[in-house]
Design a protein around this motif. Structure first.
Motif, PDB file in Angstrom:
ATOM      1  N   LYS A  55      -2.927   0.068   2.103  1.00  8.74           N
ATOM      2  CA  LYS A  55      -1.575  -0.475   1.988  1.00  8.74           C
ATOM      3  C   LYS A  55      -0.529   0.603   2.261  1.00  8.74           C
ATOM      4  CE  LYS A  55      -2.826  -4.283  -1.087  1.00  8.74           C
ATOM      5  NZ  LYS A  55      -2.566  -5.017  -2.335  1.00  8.74           N
ATOM      6  N   GLN A  56      -0.815   1.415   3.276  1.00  9.03           N
ATOM      7  CA  GLN A  56       0.106   2.458   3.699  1.00  9.03           C
ATOM      8  C   GLN A  56       0.550   2.244   5.148  1.00  9.03           C
ATOM      9  OE1 GLN A  56      -1.903   6.168   2.821  1.00  9.03           O
ATOM     10  NE2 GLN A  56      -1.330   6.074   0.665  1.00  9.03           N
ATOM     11  N   LEU A  57       0.724   0.975   5.497  1.00  6.89           N
ATOM     12  CA  LEU A  57       1.298   0.610   6.786  1.00  6.89           C
ATOM     13  C   LEU A  57       2.051  -0.701   6.598  1.00  6.89           C
ATOM     14  CD1 LEU A  57       1.686   1.251   9.744  1.00  6.89           C
ATOM     15  CD2 LEU A  57      -0.448   0.064  10.247  1.00  6.89           C
ATOM     16  N   ASP A  58       3.346  -0.684   6.909  1.00  4.95           N
ATOM     17  CA  ASP A  58       4.193  -1.851   6.696  1.00  4.95           C
ATOM     18  C   ASP A  58       4.697  -2.449   8.007  1.00  4.95           C
ATOM     19  OD1 ASP A  58       4.272  -1.506   3.752  1.00  4.95           O
ATOM     20  OD2 ASP A  58       5.431   0.285   4.231  1.00  4.95           O
ATOM     21  N   VAL A  59       5.204  -1.597   8.885  1.00  5.87           N
ATOM     22  CA  VAL A  59       5.847  -2.048  10.121  1.00  5.87           C
ATOM     23  C   VAL A  59       5.176  -1.391  11.315  1.00  5.87           C
ATOM     24  CG1 VAL A  59       7.995  -2.064  11.449  1.00  5.87           C
ATOM     25  CG2 VAL A  59       8.056  -2.436   8.969  1.00  5.87           C
ATOM     26  N   VAL A  60       4.866  -2.170  12.345  1.00  2.90           N
ATOM     27  CA  VAL A  60       4.317  -1.614  13.577  1.00  2.90           C
ATOM     28  C   VAL A  60       5.271  -1.921  14.719  1.00  2.90           C
ATOM     29  CG1 VAL A  60       1.887  -1.521  12.967  1.00  2.90           C
ATOM     30  CG2 VAL A  60       2.848  -3.686  13.720  1.00  2.90           C
ATOM     31  N   LEU A  61       5.539  -0.908  15.536  1.00  2.00           N
ATOM     32  CA  LEU A  61       6.371  -1.028  16.730  1.00  2.00           C
ATOM     33  C   LEU A  61       5.444  -0.802  17.911  1.00  2.00           C
ATOM     34  CD1 LEU A  61       9.343   1.164  15.433  1.00  2.00           C
ATOM     35  CD2 LEU A  61       9.107  -1.328  15.296  1.00  2.00           C
ATOM     36  N   MET A  62       5.340  -1.773  18.828  1.00  2.00           N
ATOM     37  CA  MET A  62       4.236  -1.750  19.782  1.00  2.00           C
ATOM     38  C   MET A  62       4.611  -2.434  21.096  1.00  2.00           C
ATOM     39  SD  MET A  62       2.218  -4.438  17.342  1.00  2.00           S
ATOM     40  CE  MET A  62       3.214  -5.758  16.627  1.00  2.00           C
ATOM     41  N   ASN A  63       3.788  -2.169  22.099  1.00  2.00           N
ATOM     42  CA  ASN A  63       3.959  -2.888  23.365  1.00  2.00           C
ATOM     43  C   ASN A  63       3.251  -4.238  23.275  1.00  2.00           C
ATOM     44  OD1 ASN A  63       1.246  -2.261  23.625  1.00  2.00           O
ATOM     45  ND2 ASN A  63       1.440  -1.388  25.675  1.00  2.00           N
ATOM     46  N   ARG A  64       3.294  -5.008  24.360  1.00  2.00           N
ATOM     47  CA  ARG A  64       2.741  -6.354  24.324  1.00  2.00           C
ATOM     48  C   ARG A  64       1.234  -6.335  24.089  1.00  2.00           C
ATOM     49  NH1 ARG A  64       4.687 -11.676  23.776  1.00  2.00           N
ATOM     50  NH2 ARG A  64       2.726 -12.787  23.620  1.00  2.00           N
ATOM     51  N   GLU A  65       0.518  -5.392  24.680  1.00  2.00           N
ATOM     52  CA  GLU A  65      -0.932  -5.356  24.523  1.00  2.00           C
ATOM     53  C   GLU A  65      -1.315  -5.154  23.061  1.00  2.00           C
ATOM     54  OE1 GLU A  65      -4.867  -3.115  26.393  1.00  2.00           O
ATOM     55  OE2 GLU A  65      -2.915  -2.114  26.472  1.00  2.00           O
ATOM     56  N   ALA A  66      -0.693  -4.195  22.405  1.00  2.00           N
ATOM     57  CA  ALA A  66      -0.993  -3.952  20.996  1.00  2.00           C
ATOM     58  C   ALA A  66      -0.562  -5.136  20.138  1.00  2.00           C
ATOM     59  CB  ALA A  66      -0.306  -2.673  20.526  1.00  2.00           C
ATOM     60  N   TYR A  67       0.560  -5.736  20.483  1.00  2.00           N
ATOM     61  CA  TYR A  67       1.034  -6.923  19.750  1.00  2.00           C
ATOM     62  C   TYR A  67       0.008  -8.048  19.839  1.00  2.00           C
ATOM     63  CZ  TYR A  67       4.007 -11.049  18.813  1.00  2.00           C
ATOM     64  OH  TYR A  67       4.530 -12.239  18.344  1.00  2.00           O
ATOM     65  N   PRO A 121       3.087  -4.162   0.611  1.00  2.00           N
ATOM     66  CA  PRO A 121       3.620  -4.375  -0.733  1.00  2.00           C
ATOM     67  C   PRO A 121       5.102  -3.985  -0.848  1.00  2.00           C
ATOM     68  CG  PRO A 121       2.480  -2.277  -0.668  1.00  2.00           C
ATOM     69  CD  PRO A 121       2.421  -2.853   0.747  1.00  2.00           C
ATOM     70  N   ARG A 122       5.742  -3.652   0.272  1.00  2.00           N
ATOM     71  CA  ARG A 122       7.129  -3.165   0.238  1.00  2.00           C
ATOM     72  C   ARG A 122       8.064  -4.070   1.043  1.00  2.00           C
ATOM     73  NH1 ARG A 122       3.731   1.181  -0.262  1.00  2.00           N
ATOM     74  NH2 ARG A 122       2.923   0.684   1.811  1.00  2.00           N
ATOM     75  N   LEU A 123       7.924  -5.373   0.890  1.00  2.00           N
ATOM     76  CA  LEU A 123       8.667  -6.313   1.733  1.00  2.00           C
ATOM     77  C   LEU A 123      10.188  -6.235   1.574  1.00  2.00           C
ATOM     78  CD1 LEU A 123       6.354  -9.462   1.702  1.00  2.00           C
ATOM     79  CD2 LEU A 123       6.563  -7.663   3.431  1.00  2.00           C
ATOM     80  N   PRO A 124      10.748  -6.011   0.383  1.00  2.00           N
ATOM     81  CA  PRO A 124      12.211  -5.869   0.307  1.00  2.00           C
ATOM     82  C   PRO A 124      12.730  -4.719   1.173  1.00  2.00           C
ATOM     83  CG  PRO A 124      11.320  -6.287  -1.878  1.00  2.00           C
ATOM     84  CD  PRO A 124      10.142  -6.043  -0.971  1.00  2.00           C
ATOM     85  N   ALA A 125      12.043  -3.572   1.130  1.00  2.00           N
ATOM     86  CA  ALA A 125      12.452  -2.438   1.968  1.00  2.00           C
ATOM     87  C   ALA A 125      12.193  -2.731   3.441  1.00  2.00           C
ATOM     88  CB  ALA A 125      11.715  -1.168   1.542  1.00  2.00           C
ATOM     89  N   VAL A 126      11.101  -3.444   3.723  1.00  4.44           N
ATOM     90  CA  VAL A 126      10.783  -3.815   5.108  1.00  4.44           C
ATOM     91  C   VAL A 126      11.877  -4.706   5.685  1.00  4.44           C
ATOM     92  CG1 VAL A 126       9.230  -5.216   6.528  1.00  4.44           C
ATOM     93  CG2 VAL A 126       8.292  -3.532   4.926  1.00  4.44           C
ATOM     94  N   LEU A 127      12.370  -5.637   4.894  1.00  6.11           N
ATOM     95  CA  LEU A 127      13.432  -6.533   5.357  1.00  6.11           C
ATOM     96  C   LEU A 127      14.681  -5.736   5.724  1.00  6.11           C
ATOM     97  CD1 LEU A 127      14.167  -9.522   5.792  1.00  6.11           C
ATOM     98  CD2 LEU A 127      14.996  -9.567   3.434  1.00  6.11           C
TER      99      LEU A 127
END
Length: 247
Positions: free
Chosen positions: A128-140, A229-235
């Motif tokens: 649970k140490q990954l919240d947001v991923v920024l990726m290209n279309r292939e990884a998406y 587990p960090r959705l408020p900060a993720v938002l």
């Protein structure tokens, strides 16, 4: 063996007659074990106290997959968010994983690199140490098919103004609910079959000034890991990246 009172008085008198150096040598000779144990215990306690005092709270764990960011953009992805939050950078941070690569069909020279990235990402998700991923279309596509991404409708609906602003950039992708991949790989099935559904689990960041001005040759997609587990900060992080302050 315990000493008699006369023997203890004799040792005390002899100790008092010693010079400072001799006293230190005497104490070390007879008490070096408890002294060593005490110093080790003291060092451990000091280390723990220092760690607690200086450790930073990770607001968001983010990863760049199949995309690379220059120093300026990387700084905006972590330090910029801390500043926007009005948080003391000595007490908080954004953990940004960079240099990660995923592909369904990596070339031989990138196979080891891709395998190492996959293991690191899987371990981060499990911990649970990954919240947001920024990726290209292939990884998406890969992350969506494997069911790693949270449906963004439910998350963004917590902030109506932010949802309305980002709704045109939301994207749907395929999620595999079940398949016979194992049986097919073992030649126990004649053809591969799967049951899928479409889910709104991505956000195209191309309209965001932060990404539009970075010179990416293709769209960069944002996804949220389903077990974050960090959705408020993720938002709030999504609103920051997209150029819209979350309420």
């Amino acid at each position: 063996m315990s000493l008699s009172r006369q023997e203890r008085d004799h040792l005390k008198a002899s100790f008092q007659k010693m010079g400072p150096v001799d006293k230190i040598g005497y104490i070390w000779e007879y008490y070096k074990l408890p002294i060593t144990v005490g110093l080790v215990a003291l060092a451990f306690v000091c280390s723990m106290v220092y760690h607690e005092v200086t450790k930073k709270e990770v607001l968001v764990y983010s990863a760049l997959i199949n995309v690379s960011a220059g120093d300026e953009l990387a700084s905006r992805l972590d330090e910029g968010f801390i500043s926007a939050e009005g948080t003391d950078p000595k007490r908080a941070e954004v953990c940004l994983y960079q240099g990660l690569y995923l592909s369904e069909d990596p070339s031989p020279e990138n196979h080891q690199y891709g395998y190492a990235s996959k293991l690191k990402l899987m371990a981060s998700i499990e911990a649970k140490q990954l919240d947001v991923v920024l990726m290209n279309r292939e990884a998406y596509d890969i992350y969506s098919r494997n069911g790693y991404l949270l449906e963004l409708d439910s998350l963004l609906s917590q902030d109506e103004a932010l949802y309305r602003a980002l709704e045109p950039s939301l994207t749907a992708n395929t999620v595999v609910l079940e398949d016979n991949a194992i049986e097919y790989a073992l030649n126990e099935a004649h053809r591969y079959q799967e049951v899928t559904e479409e889910a709104v689990n991505g956000l195209d960041l191309s309209p965001s000034p932060m990404f539009r001005d970075a010179g990416f040759p293709e769209s960069v997609y944002l996804g949220v890991i389903a077990n974050s587990p960090r959705l408020p900060a993720v938002l709030r992080y999504i609103g920051y990246l997209a150029g819209h302050a979350a309420g």
